[in-house]
Design a protein around this motif. Structure first.
Motif, PDB file in Angstrom:
ATOM      1  N   MET A  49     -19.301  -4.950 -15.373  1.00 11.26           N
ATOM      2  CA  MET A  49     -18.561  -4.304 -14.325  1.00 11.26           C
ATOM      3  C   MET A  49     -17.073  -4.411 -14.642  1.00 11.26           C
ATOM      4  N   SER A  50     -16.369  -3.289 -14.595  1.00  6.22           N
ATOM      5  CA  SER A  50     -14.956  -3.278 -14.948  1.00  6.22           C
ATOM      6  C   SER A  50     -14.100  -3.668 -13.742  1.00  6.22           C
ATOM      7  N   ASP A  51     -12.924  -4.214 -14.041  1.00  8.20           N
ATOM      8  CA  ASP A  51     -11.976  -4.598 -13.002  1.00  8.20           C
ATOM      9  C   ASP A  51     -11.098  -3.392 -12.673  1.00  8.20           C
ATOM     10  N   ILE A  52     -11.445  -2.689 -11.611  1.00 11.43           N
ATOM     11  CA  ILE A  52     -10.692  -1.509 -11.210  1.00 11.43           C
ATOM     12  C   ILE A  52      -9.786  -1.899 -10.045  1.00 11.43           C
ATOM     13  N   ARG A  53      -8.493  -1.723 -10.230  1.00  6.41           N
ATOM     14  CA  ARG A  53      -7.550  -2.020  -9.165  1.00  6.41           C
ATOM     15  C   ARG A  53      -7.313  -0.763  -8.343  1.00  6.41           C
ATOM     16  N   LEU A  54      -7.357  -0.931  -7.048  1.00  4.65           N
ATOM     17  CA  LEU A  54      -7.064   0.179  -6.155  1.00  4.65           C
ATOM     18  C   LEU A  54      -5.561   0.431  -6.138  1.00  4.65           C
ATOM     19  N   PRO A  55      -5.156   1.688  -6.007  1.00  2.00           N
ATOM     20  CA  PRO A  55      -3.732   1.960  -5.859  1.00  2.00           C
ATOM     21  C   PRO A  55      -3.222   1.320  -4.567  1.00  2.00           C
ATOM     22  N   VAL A  56      -1.963   0.912  -4.594  1.00  3.07           N
ATOM     23  CA  VAL A  56      -1.361   0.234  -3.452  1.00  3.07           C
ATOM     24  C   VAL A  56      -0.377   1.166  -2.749  1.00  3.07           C
ATOM     25  N   ILE A  57      -0.474   1.186  -1.428  1.00  2.00           N
ATOM     26  CA  ILE A  57       0.558   1.792  -0.595  1.00  2.00           C
ATOM     27  C   ILE A  57       1.323   0.616  -0.005  1.00  2.00           C
ATOM     28  N   LEU A  58       2.589   0.507  -0.332  1.00  2.00           N
ATOM     29  CA  LEU A  58       3.436  -0.554   0.206  1.00  2.00           C
ATOM     30  C   LEU A  58       4.171   0.022   1.409  1.00  2.00           C
ATOM     31  N   MET A  59       3.931  -0.549   2.577  1.00  3.40           N
ATOM     32  CA  MET A  59       4.487   0.002   3.808  1.00  3.40           C
ATOM     33  C   MET A  59       5.444  -0.983   4.460  1.00  3.40           C
ATOM     34  N   LEU A  60       6.681  -0.564   4.609  1.00  4.36           N
ATOM     35  CA  LEU A  60       7.690  -1.342   5.308  1.00  4.36           C
ATOM     36  C   LEU A  60       7.628  -0.961   6.782  1.00  4.36           C
ATOM     37  N   GLU A  61       6.905  -1.777   7.533  1.00  2.32           N
ATOM     38  CA  GLU A  61       6.658  -1.507   8.956  1.00  2.32           C
ATOM     39  C   GLU A  61       6.662  -2.836   9.694  1.00  2.32           C
ATOM     40  N   TYR A  62       7.550  -2.975  10.652  1.00  3.28           N
ATOM     41  CA  TYR A  62       7.666  -4.217  11.409  1.00  3.28           C
ATOM     42  C   TYR A  62       6.806  -4.230  12.665  1.00  3.28           C
ATOM     43  N   ASP A  63       6.442  -3.053  13.190  1.00  5.23           N
ATOM     44  CA  ASP A  63       5.737  -2.961  14.465  1.00  5.23           C
ATOM     45  C   ASP A  63       4.253  -3.279  14.289  1.00  5.23           C
ATOM     46  N   PRO A  64       3.745  -4.356  14.936  1.00  7.78           N
ATOM     47  CA  PRO A  64       2.336  -4.727  14.763  1.00  7.78           C
ATOM     48  C   PRO A  64       1.364  -3.652  15.255  1.00  7.78           C
ATOM     49  N   ASP A  65       1.739  -2.897  16.285  1.00  9.44           N
ATOM     50  CA  ASP A  65       0.863  -1.826  16.775  1.00  9.44           C
ATOM     51  C   ASP A  65       0.732  -0.713  15.739  1.00  9.44           C
ATOM     52  N   ASP A  66       1.857  -0.320  15.137  1.00  8.05           N
ATOM     53  CA  ASP A  66       1.808   0.718  14.100  1.00  8.05           C
ATOM     54  C   ASP A  66       1.023   0.240  12.883  1.00  8.05           C
ATOM     55  N   ARG A  67       1.175  -1.019  12.531  1.00  8.73           N
ATOM     56  CA  ARG A  67       0.405  -1.585  11.414  1.00  8.73           C
ATOM     57  C   ARG A  67      -1.093  -1.525  11.719  1.00  8.73           C
ATOM     58  N   PHE A  68      -1.455  -1.933  12.924  1.00  5.81           N
ATOM     59  CA  PHE A  68      -2.861  -1.954  13.323  1.00  5.81           C
ATOM     60  C   PHE A  68      -3.456  -0.544  13.301  1.00  5.81           C
ATOM     61  N   ILE A  69      -2.761   0.401  13.892  1.00  2.00           N
ATOM     62  CA  ILE A  69      -3.262   1.791  13.928  1.00  2.00           C
ATOM     63  C   ILE A  69      -3.432   2.333  12.522  1.00  2.00           C
ATOM     64  N   THR A  70      -2.426   2.131  11.697  1.00  2.00           N
ATOM     65  CA  THR A  70      -2.487   2.647  10.320  1.00  2.00           C
ATOM     66  C   THR A  70      -3.637   2.021   9.549  1.00  2.00           C
ATOM     67  N   SER A  71      -3.758   0.698   9.588  1.00  2.00           N
ATOM     68  CA  SER A  71      -4.838   0.057   8.828  1.00  2.00           C
ATOM     69  C   SER A  71      -6.205   0.407   9.384  1.00  2.00           C
ATOM     70  N   THR A  72      -6.318   0.581  10.692  1.00  2.00           N
ATOM     71  CA  THR A  72      -7.599   0.965  11.288  1.00  2.00           C
ATOM     72  C   THR A  72      -8.039   2.341  10.802  1.00  2.00           C
ATOM     73  N   VAL A  73      -7.118   3.300  10.793  1.00  2.00           N
ATOM     74  CA  VAL A  73      -7.450   4.652  10.312  1.00  2.00           C
ATOM     75  C   VAL A  73      -7.856   4.606   8.844  1.00  2.00           C
ATOM     76  N   PHE A  74      -7.119   3.845   8.026  1.00  2.00           N
ATOM     77  CA  PHE A  74      -7.471   3.746   6.603  1.00  2.00           C
ATOM     78  C   PHE A  74      -8.851   3.130   6.414  1.00  2.00           C
ATOM     79  N   GLU A  75      -9.169   2.099   7.192  1.00  2.00           N
ATOM     80  CA  GLU A  75     -10.490   1.470   7.087  1.00  2.00           C
ATOM     81  C   GLU A  75     -11.595   2.419   7.555  1.00  2.00           C
ATOM     82  N   GLU A  76     -11.369   3.099   8.667  1.00  2.00           N
ATOM     83  CA  GLU A  76     -12.380   4.030   9.184  1.00  2.00           C
ATOM     84  C   GLU A  76     -12.658   5.158   8.196  1.00  2.00           C
TER      85      GLU A  76
END
Length: 142
Positions: free
Chosen positions: A1-28
């Motif tokens: 099995m090869s070691d495949i790294r996922l591309p990274v989106i680096l997000m400068l976001e201080y608001d915990p609500d915006d972080r939660f919404i964004t990560s939830t949509v990405f996970e869904e």
């Protein structure tokens, strides 16, 4: 099995609500990316310096909330684009503002895209879906 790294989106976001919404949509949506959050410009440049010094892959895209403090997103964008090591990185600016002059200013400073934050969750899902399609299915990233 090869070691495949996922591309990274680096997000400068201080608001915990915006972080939660964004990560939830990405996970869904099960996007094949890793979403990494930083709270401020020091965290962002620390992350990028670590990539450079450790010869690790840079993020595929950097997303910056324009309204961060104490240094706003425009100043962070200026600093990024003034550094030859980071000049190649695509930077997307997010803002609540609906001022076209603000978007023009960010483009003049080197932003790759300027996105207005939607007012409703359904709009957020659609914007994130379009963002992902554009940056990870349409354009060529280095």
């Amino acid at each position: 099995m090869s070691d495949i790294r996922l591309p990274v989106i680096l997000m400068l976001e201080y608001d915990p609500d915006d972080r939660f919404i964004t990560s939830t949509v990405f996970e869904e949506q099960q996007y094949q990316v890793h979403l990494e959050f930083v709270n401020n410009s020091k965290g962002l440049f620390g992350y990028l310096d670590q990539c450079r010094l450790s010869n690790l892959p840079y993020p595929a895209v950097i997303v910056i909330n324009l309204n961060i403090t104490p240094v706003d997103g425009r100043e962070v964008l200026k600093q990024l684009k003034a550094n030859a090591d980071y000049l190649h990185l695509p930077v997307v600016i997010l803002s609540d503002a609906k001022d076209p002059k603000l978007a023009r200013e960010c483009y003049a400073l080197g932003a790759s895209s300027f996105i207005q934050k939607p007012d409703a969750l359904t709009g957020t899902n659609e914007k994130i879906r379009n963002f992902f399609r554009y940056w990870f299915e349409t354009v060529v990233l280095s």
